[in-house]
Design a protein around this motif. Structure first.
Motif, mmCIF file in Angstrom:
data_model
loop_
_atom_site.group_PDB
_atom_site.id
_atom_site.type_symbol
_atom_site.label_atom_id
_atom_site.label_comp_id
_atom_site.label_asym_id
_atom_site.label_seq_id
_atom_site.Cartn_x
_atom_site.Cartn_y
_atom_site.Cartn_z
ATOM 1 N N UNK A 90 0.836 -1.209 0.000
ATOM 2 C CA UNK A 90 0.000 0.000 0.000
ATOM 3 C C UNK A 90 0.872 1.263 0.000
ATOM 4 N N UNK A 91 2.131 1.112 0.379
ATOM 5 C CA UNK A 91 3.054 2.254 0.347
ATOM 6 C C UNK A 91 4.233 1.972 -0.580
ATOM 7 N N UNK A 92 4.795 3.063 -1.116
ATOM 8 C CA UNK A 92 6.006 2.937 -1.916
ATOM 9 C C UNK A 92 7.236 2.987 -1.029
ATOM 10 N N UNK A 93 8.395 2.831 -1.641
ATOM 11 C CA UNK A 93 9.662 2.945 -0.913
ATOM 12 C C UNK A 93 9.919 1.746 -0.015
ATOM 13 N N UNK A 94 10.378 2.031 1.201
ATOM 14 C CA UNK A 94 10.655 0.966 2.173
ATOM 15 C C UNK A 94 9.550 0.977 3.230
ATOM 16 N N UNK A 95 9.059 -0.194 3.554
ATOM 17 C CA UNK A 95 7.848 -0.286 4.369
ATOM 18 C C UNK A 95 8.016 -1.318 5.486
ATOM 19 N N UNK A 96 7.437 -0.978 6.648
ATOM 20 C CA UNK A 96 7.459 -1.909 7.774
ATOM 21 C C UNK A 96 6.035 -2.363 8.078
ATOM 22 N N UNK A 97 5.876 -3.657 8.253
ATOM 23 C CA UNK A 97 4.598 -4.185 8.746
ATOM 24 C C UNK A 97 4.801 -4.501 10.222
ATOM 25 N N UNK A 98 4.068 -3.781 11.076
ATOM 26 C CA UNK A 98 4.161 -3.977 12.523
ATOM 27 C C UNK A 98 3.284 -5.163 12.886
ATOM 28 N N UNK A 99 3.836 -6.100 13.609
ATOM 29 C CA UNK A 99 3.030 -7.293 13.910
ATOM 30 C C UNK A 99 1.833 -6.928 14.776
ATOM 31 N N UNK A 100 1.994 -5.940 15.647
ATOM 32 C CA UNK A 100 0.915 -5.555 16.555
ATOM 33 C C UNK A 100 0.772 -6.568 17.677
ATOM 34 N N UNK A 101 0.091 -6.137 18.732
ATOM 35 C CA UNK A 101 -0.092 -7.022 19.886
ATOM 36 C C UNK A 101 -1.554 -7.310 20.181
ATOM 37 N N UNK A 102 -2.443 -6.452 19.652
ATOM 38 C CA UNK A 102 -3.857 -6.587 20.014
ATOM 39 C C UNK A 102 -4.499 -7.789 19.322
ATOM 40 N N UNK A 103 -5.459 -8.401 20.029
ATOM 41 C CA UNK A 103 -6.109 -9.608 19.504
ATOM 42 C C UNK A 103 -6.974 -9.301 18.282
ATOM 43 N N UNK A 104 -7.505 -8.062 18.186
ATOM 44 C CA UNK A 104 -8.371 -7.759 17.030
ATOM 45 C C UNK A 104 -7.576 -7.292 15.806
ATOM 46 N N UNK A 105 -6.251 -7.205 15.928
ATOM 47 C CA UNK A 105 -5.408 -6.874 14.774
ATOM 48 C C UNK A 105 -5.389 -5.400 14.411
ATOM 49 N N UNK A 106 -6.030 -4.546 15.219
ATOM 50 C CA UNK A 106 -6.133 -3.137 14.815
ATOM 51 C C UNK A 106 -4.778 -2.429 14.812
ATOM 52 N N UNK A 107 -3.785 -2.987 15.513
ATOM 53 C CA UNK A 107 -2.454 -2.362 15.484
ATOM 54 C C UNK A 107 -1.483 -3.122 14.563
ATOM 55 N N UNK A 108 -1.996 -4.050 13.770
ATOM 56 C CA UNK A 108 -1.125 -4.774 12.833
ATOM 57 C C UNK A 108 -1.225 -4.091 11.473
ATOM 58 N N UNK A 109 -0.459 -3.019 11.321
ATOM 59 C CA UNK A 109 -0.572 -2.158 10.135
ATOM 60 C C UNK A 109 0.803 -1.960 9.489
ATOM 61 N N UNK A 110 0.784 -1.420 8.283
ATOM 62 C CA UNK A 110 2.052 -1.112 7.608
ATOM 63 C C UNK A 110 2.283 0.400 7.632
ATOM 64 N N UNK A 111 3.550 0.790 7.765
ATOM 65 C CA UNK A 111 3.907 2.214 7.701
ATOM 66 C C UNK A 111 5.144 2.376 6.801
ATOM 67 N N UNK A 112 5.267 3.565 6.227
ATOM 68 C CA UNK A 112 6.411 3.797 5.335
ATOM 69 C C UNK A 112 7.646 4.185 6.146
ATOM 70 N N UNK A 113 8.777 3.567 5.818
ATOM 71 C CA UNK A 113 10.040 3.924 6.481
ATOM 72 C C UNK A 113 10.696 5.081 5.722
ATOM 73 N N UNK A 114 10.681 4.998 4.405
ATOM 74 C CA UNK A 114 11.274 6.051 3.559
ATOM 75 C C UNK A 114 10.660 5.968 2.168
ATOM 76 N N UNK A 115 10.441 7.115 1.513
ATOM 77 C CA UNK A 115 9.871 7.092 0.157
ATOM 78 C C UNK A 115 10.925 6.617 -0.854
ATOM 79 N N UNK A 116 10.506 6.267 -2.077
ATOM 80 C CA UNK A 116 11.449 5.753 -3.069
ATOM 81 C C UNK A 116 12.592 6.729 -3.377
ATOM 82 N N UNK A 117 12.284 8.037 -3.366
ATOM 83 C CA UNK A 117 13.316 9.023 -3.724
ATOM 84 C C UNK A 117 14.474 9.014 -2.715
#
Ligand SMILES: Nc1ncnc2c1ncn2[C@@H]1O[C@H](COP(=O)(O)OP(=O)(O)OP(=O)(O)O)[C@@H](O)[C@H]1O
Ligand SMILES: C[C@@](O)(CCOP(=O)(O)OP(=O)(O)O)CC(=O)O
Length: 387
Positions: free
Chosen positions: A152-179
């Motif tokens: 869902x993001x360009x560049x370098x991306x981290x998927x956080x495993x998250x700790x909550x049982x409903x998965x609401x904190x298991x999301x991806x965030x961008x570390x750095x854009x492609x440029x």
């Protein structure tokens, strides 16, 4: 809000691998992962979604063939998108309209080339546009295929495993854009046929039987995640390469520690590994890094300045069976001279590598605005029939 939307979405290749789930239905991983998103210029999924009050049921065509909509992952993405759409204030008659979806990949599906990642990222991104969803959609893409949330993001991306049982904190965030660090990528295709053990059953078997995976998730991955993020931020290729190769090796060691083992790499993959290490030893610091997903194909990350020398040497050691044009696909390749230090390395028989895709780090999904891009006609059937 338009009633027909077409989007393309990229593939991503993990440098810290996701392998193993803590929740099968919500697709929650045992560990964080990090990937590079590849340019859509060479490899992408393309998806058209359409809503119409005359449609009586949801339908989907994948690579030219109608497939069942009762796939639980697809259903869970649809349900979540409709829920978020409602939350975003979209009217009930739009939320409840049936959809037709048509999607195609411009590269082989289910061959370990991350088609599910591009496919579900594209589907969810297009549905977000169609239903006016405003919230984070990485969680929704995750419900289709875990690795899809990183596309869902360009560049370098981290998927956080998250700790909550409903998965609401298991999301991806961008570390750095492609440029920030437009690394080049060669995908060395050894085999583009459907793989023997899919990622989903393969990782289930690992979670149930491997002892090594416990060490990996507790001891190795947390430190590697921090270190590789720092390497990306500092554009430190040397450090990036070492962590990437070690993590790929450990992932495959965990696969071998699975019982019965998941064997993904083959003799050609091992030959590529050994060639890369020999190549890197010719320099004070590594110039290229390999990583292998759940299949025999290698993905090589390298800096732009290393492309000419590496491409010439690669072509010399792994000669094409036919013409060079059918060998290197994608970005045009700049050739330098064959690295002298590799002249004595055993040259492999022609055609061991089927082809090489030359691409680089790129942007996330995007919407295509021209009506010519749509894969569905105004009456909601695929523009062309058959693959
Ligand atoms: N464009 C697409 N749109 C929707 N779903 C897709 C699309 N492409 C692939 N898929 C889904 O992903 C499945 C293939 O996933 P699978 O994990 O087996 O292969 P892969 O993604 O190529 O490999 P890997 O995840 O190991 O890299 C397909 O059977 C289909 O259900
Ligand atoms: C080896 C990998 O490519 C595994 C990808 O697994 P998937 O995301 O395809 O698995 P599911 O969540 O079951 O759909 C490593 C990675 O991409 O991190």
């Amino acid at each position: 809000m338009d009633s027909m939307v077409t989007c393309i979405a990229p593939v991503n290749i993990a440098v810290i691998k996701y392998w193993g789930k803590r929740d099968e239905k919500l697709i929650l991983p045992l560990n964080d992962s990090v990937s590079g998103t590849l340019s859509t210029d060479q490899m992408h999924a393309k998806t058209t979604v359409m809503r119409c009050k005359d449609f009586t049921e949801d339908k989907i065509w994948l690579n030219g063939k109608e497939v069942s909509f009762s796939n639980p992952r697809l259903l869970s993405c649809m349900k979540e998108i409709r829920r978020l759409s409602r939350e975003s204030g979209t009217s009930e008659d739009i939320v409840n309209t049936k959809v037709h979806i048509c999607s195609e990949n411009n590269f082989p599906t289910a061959a370990g080339l991350a088609s599910s990642a591009a496919g579900y990222a594209c589907l969810v991104f297009a549905l977000k546009e169609l239903f006016g969803v405003k919230q984070d959609i990485t969680r929704v893409a995750r419900l289709g295929s875990g690795s899809a949330c990183r596309s869902i993001y360009g560049g370098f991306v981290r998927w956080h495993k998250g700790d909550l049982a409903d998965g609401s904190d298991s999301i991806a965030t961008q570390i750095a854009p492609p440029s920030h660090w437009p690394l080049h990528v060669f995908i060395l295709v050894v085999n583009d046929k459907q793989k023997k053990i899919g990622s989903t059953p393969g990782m289930q078997r690992t979670a149930l039987t491997s002892e090594l995976v416990q060490y990996r998730i507790k001891e190795s991955v947390p430190k590697r995640i921090e270190d590789i993020i720092q390497a990306v931020k500092e554009r430190n290729f040397d450090k990036f390469a070492e962590i990437t190769m070690k993590d790929s090796n450990q992932f495959h060691a965990v696969c071998l520690d699975t019982y019965p083992p998941n064997i993904y790499m083959n003799d050609i993959s091992h030959e590529i590994t050994s060639f890369v290490h020999t190549y890197n030893e010719l320099f004070p610091k590594p110039k290229v890094a390999y990583t292998f997903d759940a299949g025999p194909n290698a993905c090589i990350y390298l800096e732009e300045e290393s492309v000419p020398d590496f491409a010439a040497t690669l072509q010399y050691i792994f000669p094409p069976e036919e013409t060079l044009e059918s060998y290197f696909k994608g970005e045009s390749v700049q050739f330098g001279t064959v690295n002298e230090g590799l002249r004595t390395y055993p040259q492999q028989s022609p055609g061991l590598l089927k082809y090489i895709i030359h691409t680089k780090i790129g942007d996330g999904p995007k919407r295509l605005d021209s009506s010519e891009d749509h894969l569905l006609t105004l009456s909601g059937v695929p523009v062309k029939n058959g693959p």
